[in-house]
Design an enzyme around this catalytic site. Structure first.
Site, PDB file in Angstrom:
ATOM      1  N   LYS B 101      -7.112  25.026   7.256  1.00  0.00           N
ATOM      2  CA  LYS B 101      -7.426  24.368   5.988  1.00  0.00           C
ATOM      3  C   LYS B 101      -8.313  23.167   6.277  1.00  0.00           C
ATOM      4  O   LYS B 101      -7.912  22.231   6.963  1.00  0.00           O
ATOM      5  CB  LYS B 101      -6.149  23.908   5.281  1.00  0.00           C
ATOM      6  CG  LYS B 101      -6.446  22.995   4.088  1.00  0.00           C
ATOM      7  CD  LYS B 101      -5.209  22.519   3.358  1.00  0.00           C
ATOM      8  CE  LYS B 101      -5.532  21.314   2.487  1.00  0.00           C
ATOM      9  NZ  LYS B 101      -4.373  20.837   1.713  1.00  0.00           N
ATOM     10  N   GLY B 162      -1.236  14.464  -4.420  1.00  0.00           N
ATOM     11  CA  GLY B 162      -0.037  13.655  -4.591  1.00  0.00           C
ATOM     12  C   GLY B 162       0.132  13.042  -5.963  1.00  0.00           C
ATOM     13  O   GLY B 162       1.076  12.278  -6.195  1.00  0.00           O
ATOM     14  N   ALA B 188      -3.446  20.920  -4.549  1.00  0.00           N
ATOM     15  CA  ALA B 188      -3.295  19.507  -4.919  1.00  0.00           C
ATOM     16  C   ALA B 188      -3.193  19.303  -6.425  1.00  0.00           C
ATOM     17  O   ALA B 188      -3.911  19.929  -7.202  1.00  0.00           O
ATOM     18  CB  ALA B 188      -4.437  18.657  -4.389  1.00  0.00           C
ATOM     19  N   GLY B 189      -2.287  18.430  -6.799  1.00  0.00           N
ATOM     20  CA  GLY B 189      -2.176  17.992  -8.181  1.00  0.00           C
ATOM     21  C   GLY B 189      -1.078  18.653  -8.993  1.00  0.00           C
ATOM     22  O   GLY B 189      -0.736  18.193 -10.076  1.00  0.00           O
ATOM     23  N   ASN B 210       2.539  20.489  -1.853  1.00  0.00           N
ATOM     24  CA  ASN B 210       3.464  19.826  -0.946  1.00  0.00           C
ATOM     25  C   ASN B 210       4.326  18.822  -1.711  1.00  0.00           C
ATOM     26  O   ASN B 210       5.529  18.987  -1.868  1.00  0.00           O
ATOM     27  CB  ASN B 210       2.686  19.130   0.173  1.00  0.00           C
ATOM     28  CG  ASN B 210       3.555  18.610   1.314  1.00  0.00           C
ATOM     29  OD1 ASN B 210       3.116  18.506   2.438  1.00  0.00           O
ATOM     30  ND2 ASN B 210       4.813  18.276   1.068  1.00  0.00           N
ATOM     31  N   THR B 211       3.674  17.788  -2.268  1.00  0.00           N
ATOM     32  CA  THR B 211       4.425  16.705  -2.891  1.00  0.00           C
ATOM     33  C   THR B 211       5.276  17.172  -4.066  1.00  0.00           C
ATOM     34  O   THR B 211       6.388  16.669  -4.264  1.00  0.00           O
ATOM     35  CB  THR B 211       3.455  15.588  -3.351  1.00  0.00           C
ATOM     36  OG1 THR B 211       2.555  15.306  -2.288  1.00  0.00           O
ATOM     37  CG2 THR B 211       4.212  14.322  -3.704  1.00  0.00           C
TER      38      THR B 211
END
Lengths: 67, 260
Positions: B101, B162, B188-189, B210-211
């Protein structure tokens, strides 16, 4: 000789030794890692054959949690 | 089950890709990833702690590379050179592993990607034989260029890393998906399950997060929710939604046989 390992200077009594010896000395044996010496990757197969000398700059990295 | 996610030369049953950062400990990381059903997990490459680490468990003990497809990332890199260097180290670390990535950031506050550096790094990495999944802005032209360079998947942001703000520009995402010949994954997001479902309903091939999982009050429960959301969104996309209209003159129940 003095080596810079992960940004920190370290002194060793010997004038030269192999990357394999360094891995053992740093108690990293068996850990999955990759090593760069002066910006060039040292393949694991070359750890025994690659000699380190005074002034070498090493990066020793591993995989950590991340996104 | 023939609906598989195909990336580079491999197929995957799960369309949910997860990060391994920000968890309380490795046991929680593993439990959340198991609940997510993810087969591809991202990892970061960082300097090894020298001293007092002998015998200490590592991420790899909890997520054996034989059981998961590792996706080493370049998180924290702000230049093409650093990103390329990091992934070459990752390839050595993971025994010649090619799937990576790429992300090159442009600003430490927003973590917005620097697409000029990203494109430069992508060119070098593709030439060097890597299979590059690339984190990018949701700009259809940039995405087209990344495809032409030879990236194996494009991963536009839904919103900033995040932030948990969800999909801020579904219209751009739709244009990207319609034009792409390689898999498009949202990276993301994503903040909660509905965000992941919407991404999949739009036609994304997968979602990377992830987050959204790690920062949930109960990460393991959220991981399971994300698994279901991605599956539900994918099925809804394949099923083909009914057309939207402001009102319908066609009720669901028969218009005849009413009592009078």
């Amino acid at each position: 000789m003095q080596l810079t390992i992960n940004g920190k200077p370290r002194s060793f009594d010997a004038d030269s030794f192999s990357v394999a010896h360094l891995v053992t000395t740093l108690e990293l044996t068996g850990k999955r890692l990759a090593i760069e010496c002066n910006g060039e990757i040292v393949p694991r197969s070359q750890f025994e054959a690659t000699q380190l000398v005074d002034g070498n700059k090493l990066e020793i990295v591993g995989a950590v949690g991340g996104g | 089950m023939s609906d598989l996610l195909k990336i580079a030369d491999r197929t995957y049953r799960s369309r949910l890709l997860v990060g391994t950062g920000k968890y309380a400990d490795f046991a929680q990381t593993r439990a959340a990833i198991d609940a997510s059903g993810a087969e591809i997990v991202t990892v970061a490459i960082r300097r090894t702690n020298i001293g007092q680490t002998a015998g200490e468990p590592s991420l790899l003990d909890f997520l054996p590379p034989e059981q998961f497809t590792y996706l080493p990332n370049t998180a924290g890199c702000y230049s093409a050179d650093d990103a390329v260097r990091t992934l070459r180290l990752a390839r050595e670390l993971l025994d010649g592993h090619k799937l990576v990535k790429l992300e090159v950031l442009g600003d430490p506050n927003t973590l917005y990607p620097n697409m000029i550096e990203t494109i430069a790094a992508a060119k070098t990495l593709v030439k060097d034989g890597f299979d590059v999944m690339v984190y990018c802005s949701d700009d259809p032209i940039i995405v087209k260029q990344l495809e032409e360079i030879g990236c194996c998947a494009v991963m536009p942001l839904a919103s900033l890393i995040g932030s948990g703000m969800g999909i801020l520009n579904p219209w751009n995402l739709q244009i990207i998906i319609e034009n792409a010949k390689i898999p498009v994954l949202v990276d993301a997001g994503v903040g909660t399950a509905s965000d992941a479902a919407i991404a999949m309903e739009l036609g994304c091939q997968g979602v990377l997060m992830n987050t959204a999982i790690a920062a949930a009050r109960n990460p393991v429960l959220m991981a399971g929710a994300m698994k279901k959301a991605v599956e539900a969104g994918r099925d809804a996309y394949l099923a083909g939604r009914m057309p939207k209209k402001l009102y319908s003159a066609s009720p669901s129940s028969p218009t005849t046989g009413l009592i009078s």
